[in-house]
Design an enzyme around this catalytic site. Structure first.
Site, PDB file in Angstrom:
ATOM      1  N   TYR A  46     -42.591  14.303  25.244  1.00 30.08           N
ATOM      2  CA  TYR A  46     -43.104  15.504  25.444  1.00 30.08           C
ATOM      3  C   TYR A  46     -43.664  16.545  26.504  1.00 30.08           C
ATOM      4  CZ  TYR A  46     -46.347  12.775  22.262  1.00 30.08           C
ATOM      5  OH  TYR A  46     -46.301  11.880  20.743  1.00 30.08           O
ATOM      6  N   LYS A  60     -36.525   1.746  22.125  1.00 27.63           N
ATOM      7  CA  LYS A  60     -35.500   1.754  20.688  1.00 27.63           C
ATOM      8  C   LYS A  60     -34.195   2.203  21.534  1.00 27.63           C
ATOM      9  CE  LYS A  60     -34.482   2.847  16.792  1.00 27.63           C
ATOM     10  NZ  LYS A  60     -34.718   2.033  15.304  1.00 27.63           N
ATOM     11  N   ASP A  63     -48.124   7.037  21.689  1.00 26.69           N
ATOM     12  CA  ASP A  63     -48.804   7.819  20.600  1.00 26.69           C
ATOM     13  C   ASP A  63     -49.372   7.426  19.402  1.00 26.69           C
ATOM     14  OD1 ASP A  63     -50.189  10.162  19.322  1.00 26.69           O
ATOM     15  OD2 ASP A  63     -48.671  11.155  20.512  1.00 26.69           O
ATOM     16  N   ASP A  72     -52.271   4.228  17.536  1.00 22.93           N
ATOM     17  CA  ASP A  72     -53.257   5.230  16.673  1.00 22.93           C
ATOM     18  C   ASP A  72     -52.956   3.836  15.135  1.00 22.93           C
ATOM     19  OD1 ASP A  72     -54.261   6.687  18.011  1.00 22.93           O
ATOM     20  OD2 ASP A  72     -53.691   8.202  16.405  1.00 22.93           O
ATOM     21  N   ASP A  75     -39.494   0.741  15.350  1.00 20.73           N
ATOM     22  CA  ASP A  75     -39.845   0.531  14.125  1.00 20.73           C
ATOM     23  C   ASP A  75     -39.572  -0.857  13.320  1.00 20.73           C
ATOM     24  OD1 ASP A  75     -36.918  -0.456  15.334  1.00 20.73           O
ATOM     25  OD2 ASP A  75     -35.774   0.668  13.349  1.00 20.73           O
TER      26      ASP A  75
END
Ligand code: NAD
Length: 360
Positions: A143, A194, A250, A254, A226
């Site tokens: 970001y 990852k 992020d 959620d 994943d």
């Protein structure tokens, strides 16, 4: 000896002032039992600050926060400011607060309360007992990494670019928060990356392993993001504390939060290095029900419990609040957002009253 704390209150907009009022009553009620004394100051942020001063984060508000031991925020935003220019938007005040206090660690618990288990979209046996904390890096990663932007190539074709970058220092400080939080919980930390594809993730993993040497009583594991997403919905009970970067956090925070099924119940915390943390509900300002005494104040009240546990290191006071929340749910009290058949309907103030009784 009485321990004194300076708390900045940011009620903000919409239902913010209603849920904040209940929370302040709760904090005042528990203070004497634990030899605590709170000094509250209330300052505007978001739309309320725009209306009062023309600025969503007036300098006086940020100064007040910086001088506090902790900041308790409700929510900002509303229809009135939706079409204002970016500098005059409530959200700009929130982003300014996060950068002004250098909040690099975001803590999002996802705890299934037995009383609300049927609100989850997953099967009872999958979610029963779930108690996860997601620790997300908040100020680095893709970001913020440079270069970023939409550039024109030599052929005239446009190319969008973001850069996922983490320095050793950035990884080390969030890893330490992750280990510290795990120490206060179930002593299990799962680092999500990852590393099979991304170099930045390989460095992440290497540093987390290095830092783990300082926390020999915490069991460290690693998952690729994943697989972590799959495991969260397949067998969420395997997780205690999850440590991850900005982008993966992020999404995973959620997903983890939605295991619980009820937005009016979810608190969060954002911590910085040497400045006060900000403690706030996950939900927004709910302008559709503002001023109608319909808001669920429990996410805000649980945010105050997080403030006590993770911001002020007062775990006994935090536990007393969390137990009172469980007690009122056990007694069947529900605001509209978590209502189910045969339960006792209460408004925001009514929930506050039964909470105070449950505190004793
Ligand atoms: P929202 O979370 O405010 O509301 C979503 C839905 O959930 C609404 O139907 C609302 O009534 C309900 N709800 C939310 N909190 C509740 C509570 N405590 N009790 C009962 N019901 C509750 O999200 P939204 O509608 O997308 O956004 C409304 C405003 O809030 C916007 O201006 C948005 O920018 C802002 N917002 C602020 C924050 C924040 O302050 N951190 C976060 C998200 C959204």
């Amino acid at each position: 000896m009485v321990r004194e704390y300076r708390i900045t209150l940011l009620p903000g907009d919409g239902i913010g002032p209603e849920i904040m009022a209940v929370t302040v009553q709760v904090l005042k009620a528990i203070a004497p039992t634990h030899d605590l004394q709170f000094h509250f100051s209330e300052v505007p942020i978001g739309g309320a600050a725009i209306d009062a001063t023309g600025n969503p984060l007036p300098p006086e508000t940020l100064d007040d926060c910086r001088q506090s031991d902790a900041v308790l925020l409700a929510a900002i935003g509303g229809y009135k400011w939706d079409n204002s220019p970016r500098s005059q938007r409530p959200e700009t005040g929130l982003l300014g607060l996060r950068s002004g206090l250098e909040l690099f660690a975001n803590l999002r618990p996802a705890t299934i309360l037995p009383q609300l288990i049927d609100a989850s979209s997953l099967k009872r046996e999958v979610v029963e007992g779930v108690d996860i904390m997601v620790v997300r890096e908040l100020t680095g990663g893709v970001y913020f990494g440079q270069p970023k932007g939409i550039f024109e190539t030599e052929t005239g074709e446009k190319r969008g670019v973001n850069t996922m970058a983490y320095s050793e220092g950035e990884i080390d400080r969030i890893a330490k928060v992750g280990f510290e939080i795990a120490c206060k919980r179930g002593k299990k930390l799962c680092s999500v990356d990852k590393a099979n594809v991304l170099d930045v993730s390989q460095l992440w993993r290497d540093r987390v392993v290095q830092i783990s040497a300082e926390y020999s009583d915490v069991e460290l594991s690693h998952l690729y993001v994943d697989n972590a997403a799959m495991q969260l919905v397949r067998a969420p009970k395997q997780f205690d504390t999850i440590l991850t970067g900005n982008l993966f956090g992020d999404i995973l925070s959620d997903a983890a939060a939605m295991l619980t099924g009820s937005i009016g119940m979810l608190p969060s915390a954002s911590l910085g290095a040497d400045k006060p943390g900000v403690f706030e509900p996950v939900h927004g300002s709910a302008p559709d029900i503002a001023g109608q005494d319909k808001a669920n104040p429990l996410a805000q009240v649980l945010s105050a419990a997080m403030m006590l546990r993770y911001g002020l290191d007062e775990p006994e006071a935090a536990t007393q609040i969390e137990k009172a929340v469980m007690a009122v749910l056990d007694q069947g009290y529900r605001t509209g957002d978590i209502m189910s058949p045969n339960m006792k309907a209460v408004g925001c103030q009514g929930m506050g009253e039964v909470l105070l009784k449950a505190l004793g």
